[in-house]
Design a protein around this motif. Structure first.
Motif, mmCIF file in Angstrom:
data_model
loop_
_atom_site.group_PDB
_atom_site.id
_atom_site.type_symbol
_atom_site.label_atom_id
_atom_site.label_comp_id
_atom_site.label_asym_id
_atom_site.label_seq_id
_atom_site.Cartn_x
_atom_site.Cartn_y
_atom_site.Cartn_z
ATOM 1 N N GLN A 1 0.812 -1.208 0.000
ATOM 2 C CA GLN A 1 0.000 0.000 0.000
ATOM 3 C C GLN A 1 0.854 1.270 0.000
ATOM 4 O OE1 GLN A 1 -3.583 0.035 -0.075
ATOM 5 N NE2 GLN A 1 -3.027 -2.023 -0.759
ATOM 6 N N SER A 2 2.076 1.170 0.494
ATOM 7 C CA SER A 2 2.949 2.347 0.568
ATOM 8 C C SER A 2 3.392 2.819 -0.812
ATOM 9 C CB SER A 2 4.181 2.045 1.425
ATOM 10 O OG SER A 2 4.947 0.984 0.863
ATOM 11 N N GLU B 1 4.191 10.429 -1.865
ATOM 12 C CA GLU B 1 4.061 9.240 -1.011
ATOM 13 C C GLU B 1 5.363 8.464 -0.816
ATOM 14 O OE1 GLU B 1 0.212 10.617 -1.274
ATOM 15 O OE2 GLU B 1 1.370 10.108 -3.083
ATOM 16 N N TYR B 2 6.278 8.504 -1.794
ATOM 17 C CA TYR B 2 7.551 7.792 -1.626
ATOM 18 C C TYR B 2 8.596 8.372 -2.561
ATOM 19 C CZ TYR B 2 5.943 4.891 -5.636
ATOM 20 O OH TYR B 2 5.477 4.433 -6.852
ATOM 21 N N LEU C 1 9.292 8.778 4.702
ATOM 22 C CA LEU C 1 8.601 8.152 3.581
ATOM 23 C C LEU C 1 9.289 6.845 3.202
ATOM 24 C CD1 LEU C 1 7.862 11.056 1.048
ATOM 25 C CD2 LEU C 1 6.373 10.120 2.818
ATOM 26 N N PRO C 2 8.557 5.916 2.576
ATOM 27 C CA PRO C 2 9.204 4.725 2.021
ATOM 28 C C PRO C 2 10.192 5.121 0.932
ATOM 29 C CG PRO C 2 6.811 4.453 2.089
ATOM 30 C CD PRO C 2 7.088 5.899 2.385
ATOM 31 N N ALA D 1 12.030 0.000 0.958
ATOM 32 C CA ALA D 1 10.801 -0.783 0.906
ATOM 33 C C ALA D 1 10.783 -1.733 -0.285
ATOM 34 C CB ALA D 1 9.599 0.157 0.827
#
Length: 293
Positions: free
Chosen positions: A2-3, A39-40, A73-74, A100
């Motif tokens: 989900q990341s 998000e990443y 963050l990832p 990740a």
């Protein structure tokens, strides 16, 4: 994974005028992207001018980003190449605890068959201690990883969790979305068509322009994921001219000019890349200043 849904950005490697790595500028870029709401972060992808960095410089980039990120963050690390044994060796020896997933490009230049691509990523999957994101970018590799090959890999290896699909072919993206395993992520690798792929069922984007305009671009992607189509396209249409501009004279020369216009980093690139010309620099500068006023 989900990341990995939403906006990831393929970080540049900023250089000083003497072509050395500007770690302070890299820290600013990391913070700018995070504060903008992405998000990443993707480290040492093509946009990082990975091919021009020495082994020691790559370690410096990794250490700088990991420290600047501070676990916020990832992180995804680019680990790929056209020498399968070398990629496997790196996966077996590198400390990947901060990451990740890895992003691994389809072998370039050698133009393998689909079976060769499958066997390459089979070896990568078996060697990687963390999840693998496949990366299909035919414009750079000179070979297209076909949907059947991707689905075969996604089905056969649990740790192959996603693909960055940068063929620019929406129909190919739709074939992936139609036939993929349930939890496999199809991530756009093309800024201009990312929203369309998301609306067809994609999971987000690994973006170049997103690091230059993180707030507005990541909001567009979230709107797309939430099926708020009109609002999302309204944002996209404000960015289309700049998306065209940042790729007009090569990546990352264009996005580095954005950072220069923002006062975050110099626009220096390493040969064989060169800076954008004065005309394009002026057009990008005008867009950036207009967007910030």
């Amino acid at each position: 994974m989900q990341s990995l849904i939403g906006t990831g950005v393929a970080l540049v490697t900023p250089f000083k005028a003497d072509f050395s790595i500007d770690t302070e500028a890299l820290i600013r870029i990391v913070n700018f992207s995070i504060e903008g709401g992405v998000e990443y972060l993707v480290v040492l992808g093509t946009t990082a001018e990975n091919a021009t960095l020495s082994a020691l410089e790559k370690e410096k980039v990794i250490a700088t980003v990991v420290e600047a990120n501070k676990g916020r963050l990832p992180l995804v690390l680019g680990v790929g190449g056209n020498n399968t044994m070398e990629v496997v060796a790196e996966l077996q020896t590198r400390d990947l605890n901060a990451f990740a997933a890895i992003l691994s490009v389809s072998p370039y230049y050698v133009k393998p068959t689909q079976e060769g691509i499958y066997q390459h990523f089979k070896a990568v999957a078996e060697a990687s201690p963390i999840p693998v994101i496949l990366y299909n970018v035919p414009g750079r590799t000179s070979s297209n990883m076909l949907p059947e090959t991707v689905i075969r890999l996604a089905t056969d290896f649990d740790n192959i969790v996603a693909i960055k699909e940068a063929s620019g072919d929406i129909v190919q993206g739709m074939q992936l979305l139609k036939n993929k395993p349930k939890d496999f992520l199809v991530i756009s690798g093309d800024d201009m068509t990312a929203l369309s792929l998301i609306l067809a069922g994609g999971s987000g984007v690994i973006s170049v322009i997103g690091q230059g305009f993180p707030s507005i671009f990541s909001e567009m992607i979230r709107l797309g994921l939430n099926r708020k189509v009109d609002q999302a396209f309204q944002i996209l249409y404000t960015l289309t001219s700049c998306i065209d501009m940042i790729f007009e004279q090569g990546n990352p020369a264009g996005i580095k000019q954005v950072f220069q216009s923002l006062g975050i980093a110099d626009n220096t690139v390493r040969l064989p890349l060169v800076k954008v010309d004065e005309s394009l620099a002026n057009r990008i500068d005008q867009f950036v200043h207009k967007s910030n006023n």
